[in-house]
Scaffold this motif. Sequence first.
Motif, mmCIF file in Angstrom:
data_model
loop_
_atom_site.group_PDB
_atom_site.id
_atom_site.type_symbol
_atom_site.label_atom_id
_atom_site.label_comp_id
_atom_site.label_asym_id
_atom_site.label_seq_id
_atom_site.Cartn_x
_atom_site.Cartn_y
_atom_site.Cartn_z
ATOM 1 N N UNK A 1 5.779 11.585 -0.455
ATOM 2 C CA UNK A 1 5.511 12.769 -0.039
ATOM 3 C C UNK A 1 3.965 13.124 -0.338
ATOM 4 N N UNK A 2 3.390 13.820 0.475
ATOM 5 C CA UNK A 2 1.796 14.264 0.489
ATOM 6 C C UNK A 2 1.666 15.156 1.473
ATOM 7 N N UNK A 3 0.374 15.512 1.563
ATOM 8 C CA UNK A 3 -0.286 16.483 2.573
ATOM 9 C C UNK A 3 -0.952 15.918 3.675
ATOM 10 N N UNK A 4 -1.791 16.699 4.523
ATOM 11 C CA UNK A 4 -2.449 16.315 5.641
ATOM 12 C C UNK A 4 -2.864 14.648 5.601
ATOM 13 N N UNK A 5 -3.430 14.442 4.342
ATOM 14 C CA UNK A 5 -4.009 13.023 4.528
ATOM 15 C C UNK A 5 -3.244 11.990 4.435
ATOM 16 N N UNK B 1 0.835 -1.018 -0.050
ATOM 17 C CA UNK B 1 -0.012 -0.133 0.134
ATOM 18 C C UNK B 1 0.889 1.082 0.122
ATOM 19 N N UNK B 2 0.752 2.163 -0.877
ATOM 20 C CA UNK B 2 1.434 3.412 -1.002
ATOM 21 C C UNK B 2 0.680 4.499 -0.532
ATOM 22 N N UNK B 3 1.037 5.286 0.557
ATOM 23 C CA UNK B 3 0.204 6.539 0.740
ATOM 24 C C UNK B 3 0.896 7.445 0.032
ATOM 25 N N UNK B 4 0.191 8.370 -0.820
ATOM 26 C CA UNK B 4 0.808 9.824 -1.354
ATOM 27 C C UNK B 4 -0.170 10.748 -1.710
ATOM 28 N N UNK B 5 0.250 11.714 -2.384
ATOM 29 C CA UNK B 5 -0.474 13.130 -2.437
ATOM 30 C C UNK B 5 -1.028 12.856 -3.771
ATOM 31 N N UNK B 6 -2.352 13.636 -3.637
ATOM 32 C CA UNK B 6 -3.386 13.908 -4.781
ATOM 33 C C UNK B 6 -2.762 15.211 -5.729
ATOM 34 N N UNK C 1 -5.073 5.001 -2.729
ATOM 35 C CA UNK C 1 -6.111 5.625 -2.306
ATOM 36 C C UNK C 1 -6.835 6.021 -3.407
ATOM 37 N N UNK C 2 -6.815 5.409 -4.578
ATOM 38 C CA UNK C 2 -7.838 5.411 -5.924
ATOM 39 C C UNK C 2 -7.803 6.652 -6.614
ATOM 40 N N UNK C 3 -7.008 7.668 -6.333
ATOM 41 C CA UNK C 3 -7.025 8.812 -6.780
ATOM 42 C C UNK C 3 -6.381 8.520 -8.376
ATOM 43 N N UNK C 4 -6.685 9.569 -9.424
ATOM 44 C CA UNK C 4 -5.858 9.577 -10.564
ATOM 45 C C UNK C 4 -5.098 10.876 -10.940
ATOM 46 N N UNK C 5 -5.158 11.644 -9.834
ATOM 47 C CA UNK C 5 -4.468 13.044 -9.694
ATOM 48 C C UNK C 5 -3.123 12.811 -9.167
ATOM 49 N N UNK C 6 -2.336 13.774 -9.466
ATOM 50 C CA UNK C 6 -0.870 13.748 -8.668
ATOM 51 C C UNK C 6 -0.117 12.565 -8.504
ATOM 52 N N UNK C 7 0.647 12.485 -7.468
ATOM 53 C CA UNK C 7 1.402 11.429 -7.212
ATOM 54 C C UNK C 7 0.663 10.040 -7.298
ATOM 55 N N UNK C 8 -0.531 10.059 -6.843
ATOM 56 C CA UNK C 8 -1.280 8.871 -6.716
ATOM 57 C C UNK C 8 -1.712 8.595 -8.297
ATOM 58 N N UNK C 9 -1.807 9.295 -9.319
ATOM 59 C CA UNK C 9 -2.219 8.805 -10.522
ATOM 60 C C UNK C 9 -0.734 8.301 -11.193
ATOM 61 N N UNK C 10 0.086 9.052 -10.772
ATOM 62 C CA UNK C 10 1.690 8.410 -11.333
ATOM 63 C C UNK C 10 1.960 6.950 -10.794
ATOM 64 N N UNK C 11 1.923 6.840 -9.544
ATOM 65 C CA UNK C 11 2.042 5.277 -8.878
ATOM 66 C C UNK C 11 1.192 4.352 -9.638
#
Length: 220
Positions: A119-123, A19-24, A53-63
């Motif tokens: 790297x990411x924000x509060x989330x 599991x990778x936690x990262x920024x949107x 985390x399921x997003x397609x933006x930012x670092x989430x989209x890249x990974x």
Amino acid sequence: MEEVVRPPTKKRWNFKRICVFCGSKPGSKSIFSDATVELGKQLVERNIDLVYGGGSKGLMGLISKTVFDGGCHVLGVIPKALMPYEISGTTIGDIKIVSSMHERKKEMEKQADAFIALPGGYGTMEELLEIITWYQLGIHAKPVGVLNVDGYFNSLIELFNKGVEEGFIRDAERQIIVSAETPADLMKKMEEYVQVHDGAAYGLNWEEGRAGSIASGPAS
């Protein structure tokens, strides 16, 4: 999901899903995106599937795109309320929609064999700290890694060390996480991770009890 068995000393972990936690968001420096893509390639080289985390933006989209294009499975877990904010265009891999942030973290923990924070924000920070706390309490015993790109997590790591120095974090609990500046070094450290802190010492059983129940004191 198969139970993850903690390996003995000097044995390597064989991860199936991380599991990778990262920024949107992509961040302000290209080095963040470069490191994210490189981490994805490291997972593909090891044939490790991705939970994120399921997003397609930012670092989430890249990974997610890097791992998916490399032929490995991708599972995104996202609360329904965040879909308009974190998904744009076509989704990548499989998406599991959940009802809350807590359910998202619980499902990601269930599906993964280990965790990495980019790297990411509060989330991202909140996800990292909660998964560390779950390890501390014995909810899981899976390696937790921090990819410290360009010193992004330096201040957080210093805060952890300060917690040990001031007596709020035990040294064994500080060893729950490992960190490295490059994806290759981080993967090596996580594969060689040896548990120091034993959350089972808390004696907590998280499967028992009923949510919302109130424990009463002794009868007078």
